[in-house]
Design a protein around this motif. Structure first.
Motif, PDB file in Angstrom:
ATOM      1  N   PHE A  66       0.125  15.071  -0.410  1.00  0.00           N
ATOM      2  CA  PHE A  66       0.860  13.752  -0.090  1.00  0.00           C
ATOM      3  C   PHE A  66      -0.080  12.615  -0.380  1.00  0.00           C
ATOM      4  CE2 PHE A  66       4.054  16.575   1.843  1.00  0.00           C
ATOM      5  CZ  PHE A  66       5.131  15.842   1.704  1.00  0.00           C
ATOM      6  N   ASP A  67      -1.259  12.658  -0.287  1.00  0.00           N
ATOM      7  CA  ASP A  67      -2.176  11.707  -0.367  1.00  0.00           C
ATOM      8  C   ASP A  67      -2.510  11.239  -1.806  1.00  0.00           C
ATOM      9  OD1 ASP A  67      -4.162   9.589   0.689  1.00  0.00           O
ATOM     10  OD2 ASP A  67      -5.674  10.967  -0.639  1.00  0.00           O
ATOM     11  N   ALA A  68      -2.600  12.372  -2.440  1.00  0.00           N
ATOM     12  CA  ALA A  68      -2.685  12.365  -4.028  1.00  0.00           C
ATOM     13  C   ALA A  68      -1.402  11.598  -4.647  1.00  0.00           C
ATOM     14  CB  ALA A  68      -3.136  13.579  -4.669  1.00  0.00           C
ATOM     15  N   PHE A  69      -0.286  12.091  -4.332  1.00  0.00           N
ATOM     16  CA  PHE A  69       0.992  11.631  -4.681  1.00  0.00           C
ATOM     17  C   PHE A  69       1.174  10.098  -4.333  1.00  0.00           C
ATOM     18  CE2 PHE A  69       5.150  10.615  -2.713  1.00  0.00           C
ATOM     19  CZ  PHE A  69       5.852  10.344  -3.860  1.00  0.00           C
ATOM     20  N   ALA A  70       0.819   9.530  -3.135  1.00  0.00           N
ATOM     21  CA  ALA A  70       0.706   8.196  -2.863  1.00  0.00           C
ATOM     22  C   ALA A  70      -0.113   7.531  -3.617  1.00  0.00           C
ATOM     23  CB  ALA A  70       0.385   7.927  -1.227  1.00  0.00           C
ATOM     24  N   ARG A  71      -1.280   7.925  -3.911  1.00  0.00           N
ATOM     25  CA  ARG A  71      -2.469   7.069  -4.597  1.00  0.00           C
ATOM     26  C   ARG A  71      -1.804   6.935  -6.152  1.00  0.00           C
ATOM     27  NH1 ARG A  71      -7.911   6.731  -2.579  1.00  0.00           N
ATOM     28  NH2 ARG A  71      -7.616   7.613  -0.639  1.00  0.00           N
ATOM     29  N   ALA A  72      -1.368   8.112  -6.813  1.00  0.00           N
ATOM     30  CA  ALA A  72      -0.729   7.929  -8.117  1.00  0.00           C
ATOM     31  C   ALA A  72       0.556   7.059  -8.045  1.00  0.00           C
ATOM     32  CB  ALA A  72      -0.247   9.449  -8.538  1.00  0.00           C
ATOM     33  N   THR A  73       1.418   7.188  -6.947  1.00  0.00           N
ATOM     34  CA  THR A  73       2.698   6.343  -7.039  1.00  0.00           C
ATOM     35  C   THR A  73       2.142   4.823  -6.939  1.00  0.00           C
ATOM     36  OG1 THR A  73       3.808   8.057  -6.057  1.00  0.00           O
ATOM     37  CG2 THR A  73       4.481   5.693  -5.609  1.00  0.00           C
ATOM     38  N   LEU A  74       1.300   4.707  -6.092  1.00  0.00           N
ATOM     39  CA  LEU A  74       1.014   3.116  -5.867  1.00  0.00           C
ATOM     40  C   LEU A  74       0.156   2.405  -7.035  1.00  0.00           C
ATOM     41  CD1 LEU A  74      -0.138   3.284  -2.149  1.00  0.00           C
ATOM     42  CD2 LEU A  74       1.957   2.167  -2.957  1.00  0.00           C
ATOM     43  N   THR A  75      -0.543   3.231  -7.986  1.00  0.00           N
ATOM     44  CA  THR A  75      -1.417   3.077  -8.879  1.00  0.00           C
ATOM     45  C   THR A  75      -0.334   2.804 -10.084  1.00  0.00           C
ATOM     46  OG1 THR A  75      -3.041   4.185  -8.438  1.00  0.00           O
ATOM     47  CG2 THR A  75      -2.998   3.770 -10.598  1.00  0.00           C
ATOM     48  N   LEU A  76       0.550   3.402 -10.339  1.00  0.00           N
ATOM     49  CA  LEU A  76       1.648   3.300 -11.078  1.00  0.00           C
ATOM     50  C   LEU A  76       2.659   2.021 -10.857  1.00  0.00           C
ATOM     51  CD1 LEU A  76       3.202   4.081 -13.733  1.00  0.00           C
ATOM     52  CD2 LEU A  76       4.415   5.716 -12.298  1.00  0.00           C
ATOM     53  N   ALA A  77       2.971   1.901  -9.400  1.00  0.00           N
ATOM     54  CA  ALA A  77       3.596   0.640  -9.122  1.00  0.00           C
ATOM     55  C   ALA A  77       2.951  -0.574  -9.547  1.00  0.00           C
ATOM     56  CB  ALA A  77       3.918   0.892  -7.613  1.00  0.00           C
ATOM     57  N   ARG A  78       1.685  -0.594  -9.316  1.00  0.00           N
ATOM     58  CA  ARG A  78       1.043  -1.807  -9.575  1.00  0.00           C
ATOM     59  C   ARG A  78       1.091  -2.023 -11.335  1.00  0.00           C
ATOM     60  NH1 ARG A  78      -5.106  -1.991  -7.461  1.00  0.00           N
ATOM     61  NH2 ARG A  78      -5.383  -0.102  -8.718  1.00  0.00           N
ATOM     62  N   GLN A  79       0.851  -1.006 -11.939  1.00  0.00           N
ATOM     63  CA  GLN A  79       0.973  -0.977 -13.378  1.00  0.00           C
ATOM     64  C   GLN A  79       2.396  -1.570 -13.676  1.00  0.00           C
ATOM     65  OE1 GLN A  79      -1.276  -0.689 -15.866  1.00  0.00           O
ATOM     66  NE2 GLN A  79       0.549  -1.642 -17.099  1.00  0.00           N
ATOM     67  N   LEU A  80       3.330  -1.194 -13.079  1.00  0.00           N
ATOM     68  CA  LEU A  80       4.647  -1.785 -13.318  1.00  0.00           C
ATOM     69  C   LEU A  80       4.831  -3.258 -13.182  1.00  0.00           C
ATOM     70  CD1 LEU A  80       6.928   1.338 -12.175  1.00  0.00           C
ATOM     71  CD2 LEU A  80       6.477   0.776 -14.617  1.00  0.00           C
ATOM     72  N   GLN A  81       4.315  -3.384 -12.022  1.00  0.00           N
ATOM     73  CA  GLN A  81       4.373  -4.840 -11.945  1.00  0.00           C
ATOM     74  C   GLN A  81       3.625  -5.656 -12.933  1.00  0.00           C
ATOM     75  OE1 GLN A  81       3.012  -4.859  -7.828  1.00  0.00           O
ATOM     76  NE2 GLN A  81       5.146  -5.579  -7.227  1.00  0.00           N
ATOM     77  N   ALA A  82       2.543  -5.061 -13.445  1.00  0.00           N
ATOM     78  CA  ALA A  82       1.754  -5.810 -14.465  1.00  0.00           C
ATOM     79  C   ALA A  82       2.688  -6.008 -15.652  1.00  0.00           C
ATOM     80  CB  ALA A  82       0.324  -5.201 -14.683  1.00  0.00           C
ATOM     81  N   ASP A  83       3.643  -5.033 -15.998  1.00  0.00           N
ATOM     82  CA  ASP A  83       4.229  -5.003 -17.116  1.00  0.00           C
ATOM     83  C   ASP A  83       5.341  -6.128 -16.720  1.00  0.00           C
ATOM     84  OD1 ASP A  83       2.882  -2.932 -18.441  1.00  0.00           O
ATOM     85  OD2 ASP A  83       3.800  -1.413 -17.379  1.00  0.00           O
ATOM     86  N   GLY A  84       5.544  -6.547 -15.765  1.00  0.00           N
ATOM     87  CA  GLY A  84       6.657  -7.550 -15.298  1.00  0.00           C
ATOM     88  C   GLY A  84       7.885  -7.217 -14.972  1.00  0.00           C
ATOM     89  N   VAL A  85       7.748  -5.812 -14.318  1.00  0.00           N
ATOM     90  CA  VAL A  85       9.006  -5.136 -13.618  1.00  0.00           C
ATOM     91  C   VAL A  85       9.124  -5.935 -12.297  1.00  0.00           C
ATOM     92  CG1 VAL A  85      10.026  -3.076 -12.789  1.00  0.00           C
ATOM     93  CG2 VAL A  85       8.695  -2.949 -14.727  1.00  0.00           C
ATOM     94  N   GLY A  86      10.538  -6.319 -11.902  1.00  0.00           N
ATOM     95  CA  GLY A  86      10.689  -6.802 -10.756  1.00  0.00           C
ATOM     96  C   GLY A  86      11.762  -6.332 -10.072  1.00  0.00           C
ATOM     97  N   LYS A  87      12.424  -6.876  -8.945  1.00  0.00           N
ATOM     98  CA  LYS A  87      13.416  -6.526  -8.311  1.00  0.00           C
ATOM     99  C   LYS A  87      14.776  -6.534  -9.166  1.00  0.00           C
ATOM    100  CE  LYS A  87      15.398  -6.746  -3.763  1.00  0.00           C
ATOM    101  NZ  LYS A  87      15.175  -7.367  -2.389  1.00  0.00           N
TER     102      LYS A  87
END
Length: 582
Positions: free
Chosen positions: A74-95
């Motif tokens: 679960f910890d590894a899953f969380a780290r990968a998810t949050l890393t990808l979330a940050r990348q999506l925001q950098a790509d301009g993905v918003g609400k």
């Protein structure tokens, strides 16, 4: 009815639901006005997918996903998810932006799903079985901004990406080393690394995005039989309602047999291990399996495609407690000649839906796996997966039913013109209402107005509901056959065929007739060693049903009948068998 049910049930469904939903109880309900409609909701459900993710993160070092030689905690899953979330925001993905996920069942799928949800995007899982043109339709219809896919889908979609005007970025997992994808594509591993290395990723902060229960969360495309698929637009509340609905069905089962439901602390309770066979891009896999597993610290074991011996090997190795999907899987676990070579003692729940099943199957599951809970249910993409659940003794006693609705849900039976509510026990169209019914169809106001009425969903299923609220699906309204003015419910005939000891899989379809309009014809797949003939099967039905319901032809299929990703038999394919015989 089994002999040991004489003192059963200990209480009615209504009494059990009243106990479980009383003030202060885990399954307490409250009324909310949603889009102007008073709706019963779960008071203690996670508010959004953000809370589901945070609940899962609390399980830290516990193993969450297994795929071949890949394992993620679960910890590894969380780290990968949050890393990808940050990348999506950098790509301009918003609400409100759409992020598509197109993959077979891989550990990257839950990461992509939750990363997109955490940044407020509307996650749009597309059917990984679709062709490149169909996937292009899904991307353009939804207006997807970023797509995350596996290499197989990239190969299928490559030439179509240029036709998706809203697309700004594509991430591809497991791309072969020498591949030269279009400029818009980036390797997903460049962002999050390979699965077994996720544990080394930094612990990024959770995105600072306000999420509310009524916010748009997902678009799942229906498997409509006519026209283009429609995108069912679901909210966070729609999705998290599954978590409570599955829990209360299990608790109700204890009360019905006179036992108190155990008090369970997910952090200390034994981990529930599920062999996931249904696809995550389907509402059942995503909403009814993935989200509850994250929320309660369950483990998901992935396999590329159901294969009985490999499935049994995984059940033994991973101590799997639950699996299922379609009835064929249950039959194979029971009757496969290699079954005795594997220790399947951990398996205590075999559930399925999406297809009719023989009443005999319920009894066989209980005989083969002592102490197990056979399970069935009913739901659809528009109900965000499960609406009615059927478990254990209730299922044994009413094997033709798909169970009662969860207490937040309501069911009614109306005439096919929608004008008259019918009496208990009468067959008509099933209408449902509840917190898991989606808002409507994406960018299709006319289809939405036709299907959703004042909070109620017209399901298109023919059904009846008994005095205690158990629902019996009779057939799809569109699949019902009419032979010379006489209605034939396909499920009724299919269930009789399933009762034959040689039949593994069965489907009834209509074949054209010049004067009668259409006649019933059956396609069956026999069990290993089965030798039933066409004449024998027609006679079997004739002894049990009216003559006009007897199939005029029976064709034999060499393997499990073809199904779509939702588990529904592809009757359009089966009809071709009889067209070829003309």
């Amino acid at each position: 009815m089994p002999a040991d049910t004489a003192a059963w049930p200990a209480m009615t469904i209504a009494e059990a639901h009243a106990r479980l939903t009383a003030p202060g109880q885990r399954y307490e309900m409250e009324e909310k006005v949603i889009r102007g409609i008073p709706t019963r909701t779960w008071k203690n459900a996670p508010a959004t997918l953000r809370e589901v993710f945070l609940n899962g993160r609390a399980f830290g070092p516990r193993e969450f996903m297994v795929h071949e030689d890949e394992r993620a905690t679960f910890d590894a899953f969380a780290r990968a998810t949050l890393t990808l979330a940050r990348q999506l925001q950098a790509d301009g993905v918003g609400k409100g932006d759409r992020v598509a996920v197109i993959m077979r069942n891989l550990p990257e799928f839950p990461v992509a799903f939750f990363a997109a949800a955490l940044v407020g995007a509307i996650v749009t899982p597309l059917n990984a079985w679709w062709t490149g043109a169909e996937l292009e339709y899904g991307l353009t219809d939804s207006g997807t901004k970023v797509v995350l896919m596996d290499a197989e889908r990239m190969e299928r979609l490559g030439d179509h990406l240029a036709n998706c005007p809203d697309l700004v970025r594509a991430y591809v997992s497991r791309l072969p080393a020498g591949a030269k994808p279009p400029a818009i594509v980036r390797r997903l591993e460049d962002v999050i690394g390979p699965v077994n290395a996720w544990t080394n990723l930094p612990d990024a902060p959770i995105p600072d995005v306000a999420l509310e229960p009524e916010d748009d969360a997902t678009i799942f495309y229906t498997s409509g039989t006519t026209g283009k698929p429609k995108g069912a637009l679901g909210t966070h509340r729609n999705i998290v309602s599954n978590i409570m609905a599955s829990g209360i069905a299990a608790a109700r089962n204890f009360l019905r047999r006179g036992e108190e439901p155990p008090e369970v602390d997910p952090l200390t309770a034994p981990q529930r291990v599920t062999l996931l066979v249904v696809p995550l891009f389907h509402a059942t896999g995503c909403h009814a399996t993935l989200s509850p597993a994250v929320n309660a610290g369950g483990k998901l074991v992935f396999m590329r495609k159901w294969e009985p011996e490999e499935g049994m090997r995984l059940i033994e190795r991973e101590k799997v407690a639950a699996t299922g999907g379609v009835p064929t899987i249950a039959w194979q676990l029971i009757e496969h000649p290699a079954r005795e070579r594997f220790d399947l003692s951990s398996l205590n729940q075999v559930t399925y839906g999406g297809a009719p099943s023989a009443p005999e199957l319920v009894r066989k599951i209980v005989e083969t796996f002592p102490g197990s809970l056979p399970g069935n249910g009913w739901g659809m993409t528009e109900t965000s997966a499960t609406f009615a659940s059927h478990l254990g003794k209730d299922y044994e006693v009413r094997p033709e039913s798909c169970g009662p609705a969860a207490p937040t849900g309501e069911m009614k039976i109306l005439s096919l013109d929608g004008a008259t509510e019918l009496a208990v026990g009468e067959v008509g169209e099933l209408w449902v209402k509840g917190p898991n019914v989606v808002k409507g169809y994406w960018n299709k106001p006319e289809a939405t107005a036709e299907t959703f009425k004042d909070g109620w969903l017209r399901t298109g299923d023919l059904a009846r509901v008994d005095e205690e609220g158990f629902c019996f699906i009779i057939d799809r309204a569109k699949d019902m056959l009419i032979r010379g003015g006489e209605n034939i419910y396909c499920v009724e005939v299919e269930n009789v065929l399933y009762d034959h000891p040689d039949v593994m899989d069965a489907a009834l379809v209509g074949v054209p007739h010049k004067t009668l309009g259409e006649e019933p014809a059956a396609v069956v797949h026999l069990k290993s060693g089965g030798s039933a003939t066409e004449a024998e099967l027609r006679d079997w039905v004739r002894q049990r049903l009216a003559a006009f319901k007897v199939p005029v032809k029976v064709a034999f299929w060499p393997e499990t009948l073809p199904r779509n990703a939702n588990g529904k038999i592809l009757k359009t394919e089966l009809k071709k068998v009889f067209e070829e015989q003309e």
